[in-house]
Design a protein around this motif. Structure first.
Motif: not given
Length: 457
Positions: A150-151, A167-172, A226-233
């Protein structure tokens, strides 16, 4: 679930390349965000930190404990993580310093329990190097569980795009947190008005700010974009960890049964491990709290614990509370034990010289004085031998002491032999035992009983 079964729960260890990157803000924001969504969140702090847990408790609405493979021990970590996994929807562990700093480090804890690492990186002064740093954190140690990066303190959407492209790995990529709109940086207090302000011993405790909850909500709102914050349970299940059940649980001996221990707790004396209070209770003690700043006298008690804190910021009310001073003197005159650590010890001296050179009176129960300095005086894990029992803990202070009180022991670093002029001294003056050493009580209830039961060390 049987007592011997492992417990499965999503978990993240929030780490960084160094201190000051914003990992406390991210941890608290992530906890607050998911609590608002109705999840049960349990937060832990890696290492012997007192201040960050204040924010995490406010964010998670649950007690926060320390995890340290040396100070608290592996068995205690196993027990606390397993218990948390049985009742939580998400476990968050905030790292300490940089990911690989210290022995043991946050990385050691992540690998021991298989907890994926979320790296928080201050990207305010970088672009493509962000990707190299993330790659290095992930691959420096083979087998490190990894969640992503996370930046933090990002200047613009264009800046975020440059960071992501590196990033080398987009999923990171788990997103970017922008600089706070007021012009200050999220997660730092080196400029005025930051979300989580800081002073010489670390973050300002959450209970000292009137708008603490609003600050947490602002951080959670930013993270929600952010993508992290949009993750569901359900999304979080990708980071599910099986936490093993403890092999056995040792009963805490009831060495303080029938005794009342008065614990100082207010803005000046607030460095209290939740586990320490629990340990006193498990030892059979009745724990009562009091405020040396505001109460006129001690509550009725058999022993007193003055924990660390910020007496240097409250010298006027400490000196002005002559009722509390007299009550403490009477307690000690009666031969009742008083254990004072770091800030608690400082308040017992005759005077303090502050960082600006001014001098202020204190309680005067210990001969001598303390002097504040701008440079750190001591930092790191320590252990103290008390009547043949070893207490583990740490030291962290910006003052020095000069006292004629009797020195009855000195702390040592882990795996180091005692030396005459090293370590923190343990003073004894009548029934007072005092040191800069912060003790983690569960490491030796027997030693704690000696300090709080008027038994000579």
């Amino acid at each position: 679930m049987s007592a011997s079964a492992s417990a499965r729960c999503p978990a993240l260890l929030i780490a960084a390349p160094a201190s000051g990157q914003g990992k406390t803000t991210v941890t608290a924001a992530l906890a607050r965000l998911h609590v608002r969504r109705g999840l049960e969140v349990r937060v832990f702090k890696c290492g012997p930190d007192f201040l960050d847990p204040h924010w995490h408790e406010l964010a998670s609405v649950a007690p926060v404990h320390q995890l340290d493979l040396w100070m608290t021990g592996q068995a205690d970590c196993v027990r606390r993580l397993h218990a948390a996994a049985q009742e939580a929807d998400l476990i968050l562990i905030e790292g300490v310093m940089g990911l690989f700093d210290g022995d043991p480090s946050a990385a050691d804890l992540a690998q021991r329990f298989g907890v994926p690492v979320l790296a928080v990186v201050d990207a305010s002064a970088m672009a493509g190097t962000f990707g190299a740093l993330a790659f290095g954190l992930q691959h420096y140690r083979p087998g490190l569980p990894w969640a992503g990066v996370l930046a933090n303190r990002v200047g613009s959407a264009r800046h975020a795009g440059m960071l992501q492209a590196g990033l080398r790995e987009p999923q990171d990529w788990l997103g970017a947190l922008m600089r706070v709109s007021s012009g200050t940086d999220m997660g730092t207090a080196r400029t005025a008005g930051a979300l989580l302000p800081e002073r010489h011993l670390g973050l300002v405790a959450a209970h000292e700010l009137r708008d603490s909850q609003q600050r947490l909500d602002a951080a959670a709102d930013a993270l929600a974009a952010t993508p992290l914050g949009q993750m569901t349970a359900q999304d979080l299940q990708r980071w599910a960890v099986d936490f093993p059940a403890p092999a056995h649980t040792d009963a805490v001996p009831g060495l303080l049964a029938g005794r009342t221990v008065a614990v100082a707790r207010d803005a000046a004396f607030c460095f209290i491990y939740t586990a320490n209070v629990q340990c006193l209770t498990q030892m059979g003690a009745r724990v009562v709290f009091f405020s040396p700043l505001h109460d006129a006298a001690l509550p009725e008690c058999d022993a007193v614990w003055l924990p660390g804190g910020y007496p240097e910021l409250h010298t006027a009310p400490i000196a002005a509370n002559t009722g509390m001073q007299a009550s403490l003197r009477a307690h000690v005159a009666a031969g009742k034990p008083l254990w004072a650590e770091c800030g608690g010890m400082m308040a017992l001296f005759e005077s303090i010289t502050l960082a600006d050179g001014s001098m202020a009176p204190l309680w005067g129960l210990l001969p001598g004085r303390v002097t504040m300095q701008k440079r750190l005086a001591a930092l790191g894990p320590q252990q103290l031998d008390v009547a043949g029992h070893t207490l583990r803990g740490h030291t962290f202070h910006y003052s020095t002491s000069d006292s004629s009180a009797t020195v009855v022991a000195r702390t040592t670093r882990p795996d180091e032999a005692p030396a005459p002029d090293s370590g923190e001294v343990l003073y004894q003056q009548g029934s007072i035992h005092a040191s800069y050493f912060h003790a983690w009580f569960p490491s030796s209830p027997e030693a704690v009983a000696h300090l709080l039961d008027a038994v000579p060390v």
